[in-house]
Write a protein that holds these residues in place. Structure first.
Motif, PDB file in Angstrom:
ATOM      1  N   SER A 142       0.866  -1.184   0.000  1.00 31.68           N
ATOM      2  CA  SER A 142       0.000   0.000   0.000  1.00 31.68           C
ATOM      3  C   SER A 142       0.898   1.228   0.000  1.00 31.68           C
ATOM      4  CB  SER A 142      -0.891  -0.017   1.246  1.00 31.68           C
ATOM      5  OG  SER A 142      -1.639   1.171   1.306  1.00 31.68           O
ATOM      6  N   GLU A 143       0.764   2.033  -1.031  1.00 31.46           N
ATOM      7  CA  GLU A 143       1.698   3.158  -1.219  1.00 31.46           C
ATOM      8  C   GLU A 143       0.902   4.438  -1.483  1.00 31.46           C
ATOM      9  OE1 GLU A 143       4.841   2.076  -4.103  1.00 31.46           O
ATOM     10  OE2 GLU A 143       4.766   4.174  -4.708  1.00 31.46           O
ATOM     11  N   PRO A 144       0.712   5.271  -0.459  1.00 29.25           N
ATOM     12  CA  PRO A 144      -0.074   6.487  -0.652  1.00 29.25           C
ATOM     13  C   PRO A 144       0.690   7.573  -1.411  1.00 29.25           C
ATOM     14  CG  PRO A 144       0.629   6.283   1.639  1.00 29.25           C
ATOM     15  CD  PRO A 144       1.187   5.104   0.919  1.00 29.25           C
ATOM     16  N   HIS A 145      -0.048   8.308  -2.217  1.00 33.49           N
ATOM     17  CA  HIS A 145       0.508   9.472  -2.924  1.00 33.49           C
ATOM     18  C   HIS A 145      -0.439  10.641  -2.697  1.00 33.49           C
ATOM     19  CE1 HIS A 145       3.600   7.397  -5.455  1.00 33.49           C
ATOM     20  NE2 HIS A 145       2.854   6.360  -5.093  1.00 33.49           N
ATOM     21  N   PHE A 146       0.134  11.833  -2.674  1.00 33.18           N
ATOM     22  CA  PHE A 146      -0.694  12.987  -2.332  1.00 33.18           C
ATOM     23  C   PHE A 146      -0.784  13.950  -3.513  1.00 33.18           C
ATOM     24  CE2 PHE A 146       0.932  11.113   1.516  1.00 33.18           C
ATOM     25  CZ  PHE A 146      -0.271  10.840   2.154  1.00 33.18           C
ATOM     26  N   ALA A 147      -1.917  14.647  -3.563  1.00 29.06           N
ATOM     27  CA  ALA A 147      -2.138  15.602  -4.645  1.00 29.06           C
ATOM     28  C   ALA A 147      -1.008  16.628  -4.678  1.00 29.06           C
ATOM     29  CB  ALA A 147      -3.490  16.285  -4.448  1.00 29.06           C
ATOM     30  N   ASP A 148      -0.657  17.036  -5.877  1.00 31.26           N
ATOM     31  CA  ASP A 148       0.360  18.080  -6.043  1.00 31.26           C
ATOM     32  C   ASP A 148       0.036  18.847  -7.326  1.00 31.26           C
ATOM     33  OD1 ASP A 148       1.211  16.498  -8.177  1.00 31.26           O
ATOM     34  OD2 ASP A 148       2.922  15.639  -7.091  1.00 31.26           O
ATOM     35  N   GLU A 149       0.984  19.614  -7.826  1.00 32.34           N
ATOM     36  CA  GLU A 149       0.674  20.439  -9.010  1.00 32.34           C
ATOM     37  C   GLU A 149       0.368  19.587 -10.249  1.00 32.34           C
ATOM     38  OE1 GLU A 149       5.085  19.980  -8.713  1.00 32.34           O
ATOM     39  OE2 GLU A 149       3.501  20.567  -7.305  1.00 32.34           O
ATOM     40  N   LYS A 150       0.877  18.340 -10.278  1.00 32.78           N
ATOM     41  CA  LYS A 150       0.618  17.472 -11.439  1.00 32.78           C
ATOM     42  C   LYS A 150      -0.504  16.477 -11.187  1.00 32.78           C
ATOM     43  CE  LYS A 150       5.249  17.463 -13.420  1.00 32.78           C
ATOM     44  NZ  LYS A 150       6.511  16.752 -13.380  1.00 32.78           N
ATOM     45  N   LYS A 152      -4.214  16.060  -9.385  1.00 31.64           N
ATOM     46  CA  LYS A 152      -5.311  16.791  -8.745  1.00 31.64           C
ATOM     47  C   LYS A 152      -5.844  16.070  -7.506  1.00 31.64           C
ATOM     48  CE  LYS A 152      -9.606  19.023 -10.173  1.00 31.64           C
ATOM     49  NZ  LYS A 152     -10.640  19.027 -11.194  1.00 31.64           N
ATOM     50  N   PHE A 153      -5.673  14.751  -7.455  1.00 31.56           N
ATOM     51  CA  PHE A 153      -6.272  13.963  -6.376  1.00 31.56           C
ATOM     52  C   PHE A 153      -5.193  13.166  -5.641  1.00 31.56           C
ATOM     53  CE2 PHE A 153      -9.026  14.059 -10.125  1.00 31.56           C
ATOM     54  CZ  PHE A 153     -10.077  14.810  -9.622  1.00 31.56           C
ATOM     55  N   ASP A 154      -5.472  12.861  -4.358  1.00 27.09           N
ATOM     56  CA  ASP A 154      -4.678  11.840  -3.666  1.00 27.09           C
ATOM     57  C   ASP A 154      -4.990  10.490  -4.311  1.00 27.09           C
ATOM     58  OD1 ASP A 154      -4.027  13.848  -1.888  1.00 27.09           O
ATOM     59  OD2 ASP A 154      -5.174  13.023  -0.205  1.00 27.09           O
ATOM     60  N   PHE A 155      -4.056   9.565  -4.242  1.00 29.37           N
ATOM     61  CA  PHE A 155      -4.301   8.214  -4.752  1.00 29.37           C
ATOM     62  C   PHE A 155      -3.368   7.253  -4.041  1.00 29.37           C
ATOM     63  CE2 PHE A 155      -0.540   8.082  -7.545  1.00 29.37           C
ATOM     64  CZ  PHE A 155      -0.274   9.438  -7.679  1.00 29.37           C
ATOM     65  N   THR A 156      -3.748   5.978  -4.028  1.00 33.56           N
ATOM     66  CA  THR A 156      -2.941   4.958  -3.351  1.00 33.56           C
ATOM     67  C   THR A 156      -2.744   3.770  -4.273  1.00 33.56           C
ATOM     68  OG1 THR A 156      -3.888   5.620  -1.227  1.00 33.56           O
ATOM     69  CG2 THR A 156      -2.774   3.498  -1.286  1.00 33.56           C
ATOM     70  N   PHE A 157      -1.503   3.313  -4.394  1.00 36.82           N
ATOM     71  CA  PHE A 157      -1.229   2.062  -5.114  1.00 36.82           C
ATOM     72  C   PHE A 157      -1.399   0.906  -4.130  1.00 36.82           C
ATOM     73  CE2 PHE A 157       2.029   4.591  -7.816  1.00 36.82           C
ATOM     74  CZ  PHE A 157       1.064   4.891  -8.765  1.00 36.82           C
ATOM     75  N   LEU A 158      -2.248  -0.042  -4.475  1.00 34.48           N
ATOM     76  CA  LEU A 158      -2.519  -1.200  -3.629  1.00 34.48           C
ATOM     77  C   LEU A 158      -2.224  -2.469  -4.417  1.00 34.48           C
ATOM     78  CD1 LEU A 158      -6.048   0.004  -2.444  1.00 34.48           C
ATOM     79  CD2 LEU A 158      -3.989  -0.046  -1.014  1.00 34.48           C
ATOM     80  N   THR A 159      -1.571  -3.420  -3.793  1.00 34.80           N
ATOM     81  CA  THR A 159      -1.378  -4.724  -4.430  1.00 34.80           C
ATOM     82  C   THR A 159      -1.997  -5.789  -3.537  1.00 34.80           C
ATOM     83  OG1 THR A 159       0.740  -3.960  -5.324  1.00 34.80           O
ATOM     84  CG2 THR A 159       0.297  -6.332  -5.440  1.00 34.80           C
TER      85      THR A 159
END
Ligand SMILES: NC(=O)c1ccc[n+]([C@@H]2O[C@H](COP(=O)([O-])OP(=O)(O)OC[C@H]3O[C@@H](n4cnc5c(N)ncnc54)[C@H](OP(=O)(O)O)[C@@H]3O)[C@@H](O)[C@H]2O)c1
Length: 164
Positions: A142-150, A152-159
Motif C-alpha cells: 500500500s503506497e499512498p501518494h498525495f495531490a500536487d501540481e501534477k 489533482k487527487f490523492d491516490f494509493t497504489f494497492l497490491t
C-alpha cells in the motif's frame, strides 16, 4: 501455470471511466502502468482498445477481445472469448488484464494479483470495477501518494494477492 493480474485505477465509488475515457489524469499512475506492463502481454476489451491514445501501446503484446469476427489491426491478436484470451497467455509469465468493466468482471475469477490505484475522489461515470470480497485477498503493498501540481487527487497504489 497462467499468471493473470488485473491492473486498474478506480475511484472511491468504483468508477473507472465515462464515455469510453478515463476521468482523471495522474502521470504517476500512467508511469506505474507503463513500468508494470511493458514487455508483457495485456488483455483488453474492444472498447478499451478503441480508447487507447496510441494503438498499439509500444513494447506490449496485445490480446483484444471482441465478438466481431472481422476485427483486425496490425500488431495485435484478436480473440472472441475470455477462454481464448487465457489460452493465448504465456505460462509462467505475468499477463495483465487492463480493462474495461466487462473484461474485469469476466476475468476476475481467474486472476491471482490485483494492482489497484485507488483515486481518492468520487466521479460521475458509466463504467465500474466489480465488487471484490476482501476476505479472499491479502494486501501485500500500500503506497499512498498525495495531490500536487501534477496530480489533482490523492491516490494509493494497492497490491493484493489471492489467498490460497
Ligand atoms: N480506470 C481504468 O483503469 C480503466 C482501464 C480500462 C478501461 N477503463 C474504462 O472502461 C470503460 C470501458 O469498459 P467497457 O466495459 O465499456 O468495455 P470493455 O470491457 O473495454 O470492452 C467491451 C467489449 O469487449 C468485447 N467483449 C466483452 N466480453 C466479451 C466476450 N465474452 N466475448 C467476446 N467479446 C467480448 C465486446 O466487444 P464488441 O462490442 O466489439 O463485440 C464488448 O463490447 C471506458 O470508460 C474506459 O475508459 C478504465
Amino acid at each position: 501455470m497462467k499468471q493473470l493480474s488485473i491492473i486498474v485505477a478506480f475511484a472511491e465509488n468504483r468508477v473507472i471511466g465515462k464515455d469510453n475515457q478515463l476521468l482523471w489524469h495522474l502521470p504517476a499512475d500512467l508511469k506505474m502502468f507503463k513500468q508494470a506492463t511493458s514487455g508483457h502481454t495485456i488483455i483488453l476489451g474492444r472498447k478499451t482498445w478503441e480508447s487507447l491514445p496510441v494503438k498499439p501501446l509500444p513494447n506490449r503484446r496485445h490480446i483484444v477481445i471482441t465478438s466481431q469476427k472481422d476485427f483486425s489491426f496490425n500488431g495485435i491478436e484478436v480473440v472472441h472469448s475470455i477462454e481464448d484470451a487465457i489460452v493465448l497467455c504465456n505460462s509462467n509469465e505475468e499477463s495483465f488484464i487492463v480493462g474495461g468493466e466487462q473484461i474485469y468482471k469476466q476475468l476476475l475469477p481467474f486472476v491471482q494479483t490485483l494492482y489497484i490505484t485507488e483515486v481518492k475522489a468520487c466521479f460521475d461515470g458509466d463504467a465500474f470495477f466489480p465488487e471484490i470480497n476482501l476476505n479472499e485477498w491479502e494486501l501485500i503493498n500500500s503506497e499512498p501518494h498525495f495531490a500536487d501540481e501534477k496530480h489533482k487527487f490523492d491516490f494509493t497504489f494497492l497490491t493484493y494477492k489471492r489467498k490460497s
